[in-house]
Design a protein around this motif. Sequence first.
Motif, PDB file in Angstrom:
ATOM      1  N   TYR A   1      44.800  47.833  41.733  1.00  0.00           N
ATOM      2  CA  TYR A   1      46.033  48.184  42.447  1.00  0.00           C
ATOM      3  C   TYR A   1      45.705  48.922  43.734  1.00  0.00           C
ATOM      4  O   TYR A   1      46.287  48.655  44.795  1.00  0.00           O
ATOM      5  CB  TYR A   1      46.918  49.084  41.579  1.00  0.00           C
ATOM      6  N   HIS A   2      44.775  49.881  43.647  1.00  0.00           N
ATOM      7  CA  HIS A   2      44.416  50.689  44.809  1.00  0.00           C
ATOM      8  C   HIS A   2      43.877  49.814  45.939  1.00  0.00           C
ATOM      9  O   HIS A   2      44.112  50.093  47.122  1.00  0.00           O
ATOM     10  CB  HIS A   2      43.371  51.728  44.420  1.00  0.00           C
ATOM     11  N   HIS A   3      43.158  48.760  45.571  1.00  0.00           N
ATOM     12  CA  HIS A   3      42.553  47.878  46.572  1.00  0.00           C
ATOM     13  C   HIS A   3      43.361  46.594  46.801  1.00  0.00           C
ATOM     14  O   HIS A   3      42.852  45.632  47.378  1.00  0.00           O
ATOM     15  CB  HIS A   3      41.119  47.527  46.150  1.00  0.00           C
ATOM     16  N   LYS A   4      44.614  46.612  46.311  1.00  0.00           N
ATOM     17  CA  LYS A   4      45.525  45.473  46.503  1.00  0.00           C
ATOM     18  C   LYS A   4      44.913  44.170  45.997  1.00  0.00           C
ATOM     19  O   LYS A   4      44.988  43.118  46.642  1.00  0.00           O
ATOM     20  CB  LYS A   4      45.930  45.358  47.982  1.00  0.00           C
ATOM     21  N   MET A   5      44.311  44.267  44.806  1.00  0.00           N
ATOM     22  CA  MET A   5      43.725  43.114  44.145  1.00  0.00           C
ATOM     23  C   MET A   5      44.432  42.892  42.811  1.00  0.00           C
ATOM     24  O   MET A   5      45.162  43.764  42.335  1.00  0.00           O
ATOM     25  CB  MET A   5      42.215  43.324  43.920  1.00  0.00           C
ATOM     26  N   THR A   6      44.208  41.734  42.193  1.00  0.00           N
ATOM     27  CA  THR A   6      44.831  41.417  40.905  1.00  0.00           C
ATOM     28  C   THR A   6      43.792  40.854  39.936  1.00  0.00           C
ATOM     29  O   THR A   6      42.644  40.598  40.302  1.00  0.00           O
ATOM     30  CB  THR A   6      45.958  40.382  41.068  1.00  0.00           C
ATOM     31  N   PHE A   7      44.228  40.642  38.694  1.00  0.00           N
ATOM     32  CA  PHE A   7      43.379  40.028  37.667  1.00  0.00           C
ATOM     33  C   PHE A   7      43.376  38.498  37.752  1.00  0.00           C
ATOM     34  O   PHE A   7      42.591  37.849  37.060  1.00  0.00           O
ATOM     35  CB  PHE A   7      43.884  40.425  36.272  1.00  0.00           C
ATOM     36  N   ILE A   8      44.237  37.935  38.565  1.00  0.00           N
ATOM     37  CA  ILE A   8      44.430  36.487  38.600  1.00  0.00           C
ATOM     38  C   ILE A   8      43.142  35.765  38.983  1.00  0.00           C
ATOM     39  O   ILE A   8      42.481  36.107  39.972  1.00  0.00           O
ATOM     40  CB  ILE A   8      45.561  36.115  39.581  1.00  0.00           C
ATOM     41  N   ASP A   9      42.779  34.763  38.176  1.00  0.00           N
ATOM     42  CA  ASP A   9      41.610  33.897  38.417  1.00  0.00           C
ATOM     43  C   ASP A   9      40.293  34.653  38.417  1.00  0.00           C
ATOM     44  O   ASP A   9      39.301  34.182  38.995  1.00  0.00           O
ATOM     45  CB  ASP A   9      41.755  33.134  39.741  1.00  0.00           C
ATOM     46  N   LYS A  10      40.234  35.791  37.750  1.00  0.00           N
ATOM     47  CA  LYS A  10      38.987  36.559  37.691  1.00  0.00           C
ATOM     48  C   LYS A  10      38.242  36.261  36.395  1.00  0.00           C
ATOM     49  O   LYS A  10      38.825  35.811  35.394  1.00  0.00           O
ATOM     50  CB  LYS A  10      39.270  38.059  37.780  1.00  0.00           C
ATOM     51  N   THR A  11      36.938  36.526  36.414  1.00  0.00           N
ATOM     52  CA  THR A  11      36.086  36.333  35.239  1.00  0.00           C
ATOM     53  C   THR A  11      35.373  37.637  34.898  1.00  0.00           C
ATOM     54  O   THR A  11      35.203  38.510  35.760  1.00  0.00           O
ATOM     55  CB  THR A  11      35.036  35.234  35.481  1.00  0.00           C
ATOM     56  N   ALA A  12      34.950  37.741  33.639  1.00  0.00           N
ATOM     57  CA  ALA A  12      34.265  38.958  33.205  1.00  0.00           C
ATOM     58  C   ALA A  12      33.172  38.627  32.204  1.00  0.00           C
ATOM     59  O   ALA A  12      33.256  37.627  31.476  1.00  0.00           O
ATOM     60  CB  ALA A  12      35.263  39.930  32.566  1.00  0.00           C
ATOM     61  N   VAL A  13      32.133  39.470  32.178  1.00  0.00           N
ATOM     62  CA  VAL A  13      31.117  39.431  31.121  1.00  0.00           C
ATOM     63  C   VAL A  13      31.045  40.823  30.510  1.00  0.00           C
ATOM     64  O   VAL A  13      31.245  41.832  31.203  1.00  0.00           O
ATOM     65  CB  VAL A  13      29.734  38.978  31.626  1.00  0.00           C
ATOM     66  N   ILE A  14      30.767  40.876  29.211  1.00  0.00           N
ATOM     67  CA  ILE A  14      30.797  42.130  28.471  1.00  0.00           C
ATOM     68  C   ILE A  14      29.550  42.230  27.598  1.00  0.00           C
ATOM     69  O   ILE A  14      29.247  41.301  26.846  1.00  0.00           O
ATOM     70  CB  ILE A  14      32.048  42.207  27.577  1.00  0.00           C
ATOM     71  N   SER A  15      28.844  43.348  27.695  1.00  0.00           N
ATOM     72  CA  SER A  15      27.747  43.569  26.741  1.00  0.00           C
ATOM     73  C   SER A  15      28.312  44.291  25.536  1.00  0.00           C
ATOM     74  O   SER A  15      29.168  45.167  25.648  1.00  0.00           O
ATOM     75  CB  SER A  15      26.614  44.380  27.375  1.00  0.00           C
ATOM     76  N   GLY A  16      27.814  43.900  24.365  1.00  0.00           N
ATOM     77  CA  GLY A  16      28.342  44.437  23.123  1.00  0.00           C
ATOM     78  C   GLY A  16      29.371  43.501  22.519  1.00  0.00           C
ATOM     79  O   GLY A  16      29.866  42.568  23.177  1.00  0.00           O
ATOM     80  N   SER A  17      29.688  43.743  21.248  1.00  0.00           N
ATOM     81  CA  SER A  17      30.713  42.960  20.559  1.00  0.00           C
ATOM     82  C   SER A  17      31.388  43.799  19.484  1.00  0.00           C
ATOM     83  O   SER A  17      32.049  43.268  18.594  1.00  0.00           O
ATOM     84  CB  SER A  17      30.094  41.692  19.934  1.00  0.00           C
ATOM     85  N   GLY A  18      31.228  45.121  19.577  1.00  0.00           N
ATOM     86  CA  GLY A  18      31.899  46.040  18.665  1.00  0.00           C
ATOM     87  C   GLY A  18      33.322  46.294  19.118  1.00  0.00           C
ATOM     88  O   GLY A  18      33.885  45.547  19.929  1.00  0.00           O
ATOM     89  N   ASN A  19      33.902  47.372  18.633  1.00  0.00           N
ATOM     90  CA  ASN A  19      35.309  47.653  18.920  1.00  0.00           C
ATOM     91  C   ASN A  19      35.609  47.765  20.407  1.00  0.00           C
ATOM     92  O   ASN A  19      36.597  47.214  20.898  1.00  0.00           O
ATOM     93  CB  ASN A  19      35.748  48.948  18.217  1.00  0.00           C
ATOM     94  N   VAL A  20      34.781  48.510  21.144  1.00  0.00           N
ATOM     95  CA  VAL A  20      35.057  48.718  22.569  1.00  0.00           C
ATOM     96  C   VAL A  20      35.037  47.381  23.304  1.00  0.00           C
ATOM     97  O   VAL A  20      35.956  47.042  24.053  1.00  0.00           O
ATOM     98  CB  VAL A  20      34.049  49.695  23.194  1.00  0.00           C
ATOM     99  N   ALA A  21      33.984  46.605  23.087  1.00  0.00           N
ATOM    100  CA  ALA A  21      33.852  45.310  23.749  1.00  0.00           C
ATOM    101  C   ALA A  21      34.966  44.361  23.329  1.00  0.00           C
ATOM    102  O   ALA A  21      35.567  43.672  24.170  1.00  0.00           O
ATOM    103  CB  ALA A  21      32.486  44.693  23.419  1.00  0.00           C
TER     104      ALA A  21
END
Length: 445
Positions: free
Chosen positions: A222-242
Motif C-alpha cells: 500500500y505504501h508503495h502503491k503496489m498490489t498483490f495482483i499477478d505476483k508470485t511467492a516462494v516460502i521456506s518451511g512448511s510448518g504453521n507459519v509457512a
Amino acid sequence: MNYVDSVYEMIKEKNSAEPEFLQAVYEVFQSLKPVFEKNPEFEKKYLLERLVEPERQIVFRVPWVDDTGKVHVNRGFRIQFNGSLGPYKGGLRFHPSVYIGIVKFLGFEQIFKNALTGLPIGGGKGGSDFDPRGKSDSEIMRFCQSFMTELYRHIGPDVDVPAGDIGVGGREIGYLFGQYRRLNGGFNNGVLTGKGLTYGGSLVRTEATGYGLVYFLREILYHHKMTFIDKTAVISGSGNVAYYAAEKLISFGVKVLAMSDSEGCIYDSEGIDLAYIKEIKHIKRESIEGYTRYNPNAKYMKGKGCVWSIPCDFALPCATQNDIHLEHAKMLVDNGLVALVEGANMPTTNEAIDYLKLHGILIAPAKAANAGGVATSALEMSQNTIRYVWTFEEVDIKLQEIMKKIHRSAYEASNQYGLGYDLVAGANIAGFLKVADAMMAQGNF
C-alpha cells in the motif's frame, strides 16, 4: 570509538562462543547509532550495557524415560531478558540445536518484537536441546512433564508466560499446561499461550504469525502503491507459519510457487496446493518430496536453500535462522525479487540484508513482520484474564490493526532519524525507544 561500537566490542569479548546472539546484537546496534547521537542521555544511563544482559538466565536438567525404560537427560533453558514493559513473553523451542546462545539471540529479538506490538509484554525465550522428531506421544508427554516440573517455579501470568516455537505445538503446550496445573494446584490458564480452544486458547493463534506476515506485506505494498495482483511467492518451511502465510497469500491472489522442509523443496509452476502440504507435513509428517505423489508435474529439489533459486516477487523465509545467505540474496535479486518478508527469527544473514538493501529490495524484518504470533498470544492472555472468548473475526481484526500499527511505527521511526523507508532500522529504533523509556522511568534496574 563511539559508544555503540565500544559496547559491542565488550559484548563480543564476553559472549565469544555465541555467534547467533552476537549477530542479533550487531544488527540492532547498527540501527541505533543515530539514536545515541541524538539522545546522549541514553549513554549516560548505560542503556545498552543493561539491555544486552538478561535479567535472569535459568538452566536446568531435564531427565525423562523413553518407551523402553531408558533414562535420557536433556538441558532446559529459560531466559527472562527484559521485563520493563510487562511479564516476560516468548516461546519455547525444542530442537537439538538449542543452546544458551540460541536462546539469548531469540530472547534479545523478542524484546523489540514485543515492544512493537504496543502490548504490555516483556521479552523472554526458552527451550531445550530435546528432539521431538521420531518420539512417541508418550515420550513427548514424559519429557514435557519433566521440563515443566522445573520450569513451573519460574513462570506465572504476571511473571513469565511461555508459548510455542519450533518443536513445540499444540500437543506439547497441552502436556506442559497439564503438568503446570498439577503442580500449581489450580486452573490458571494465563500461564501459557497457544493452548487448545477447549482450555483457554484463542482463535486465530495458530494462523496468526503467517497471516500477520501477509498483513504486514500488504501495508508495505500500500505504501508503495503496489498490489498483490499477478505476483508470485516462494516460502521456506512448511510448518504453521509457512502454511498460513501461503494460505493468506493465495487468498489475496498470489501464486505460491514453492515451499520446503529441512531436506529440500517442492516447485509447482501451477501454484502449490495446500491440501497436499497439509496431508504430507501436518498429518503424515513426511518429507515434502511426497508432494510429487499427488502432483507428478511438480518438481522436487534436494538440499538447503534450493527454494531461493526460483524466480519470484516475494520471498518468505519461514524456517529457521540464517536461512538466506549472501549467495541466495544475489540469486533472488537477479531473479526479480520485489520484497523479502521474514517469517522466522533472524532468517537472513547481515551480509544478505545489506546486499538486498543495496539493490532496493523492500524488507519486512522479522521482529516487525512476524510479531503477529506474539501479539495474538497477548490477546489470548487478555481473554484468559477476563474469562471471555472473542470470535475469529474479532481477533483477526485486532491482528490486522496491530500489524498496521507496527508498520507505521517502524516507518515513522526510520523517517524520524533520516533513514527514509528502512523498516529494518525503523523496527529496531521504534522497539528500542519504547523499552528505553520504560527502563529509564524505572531507575537503574
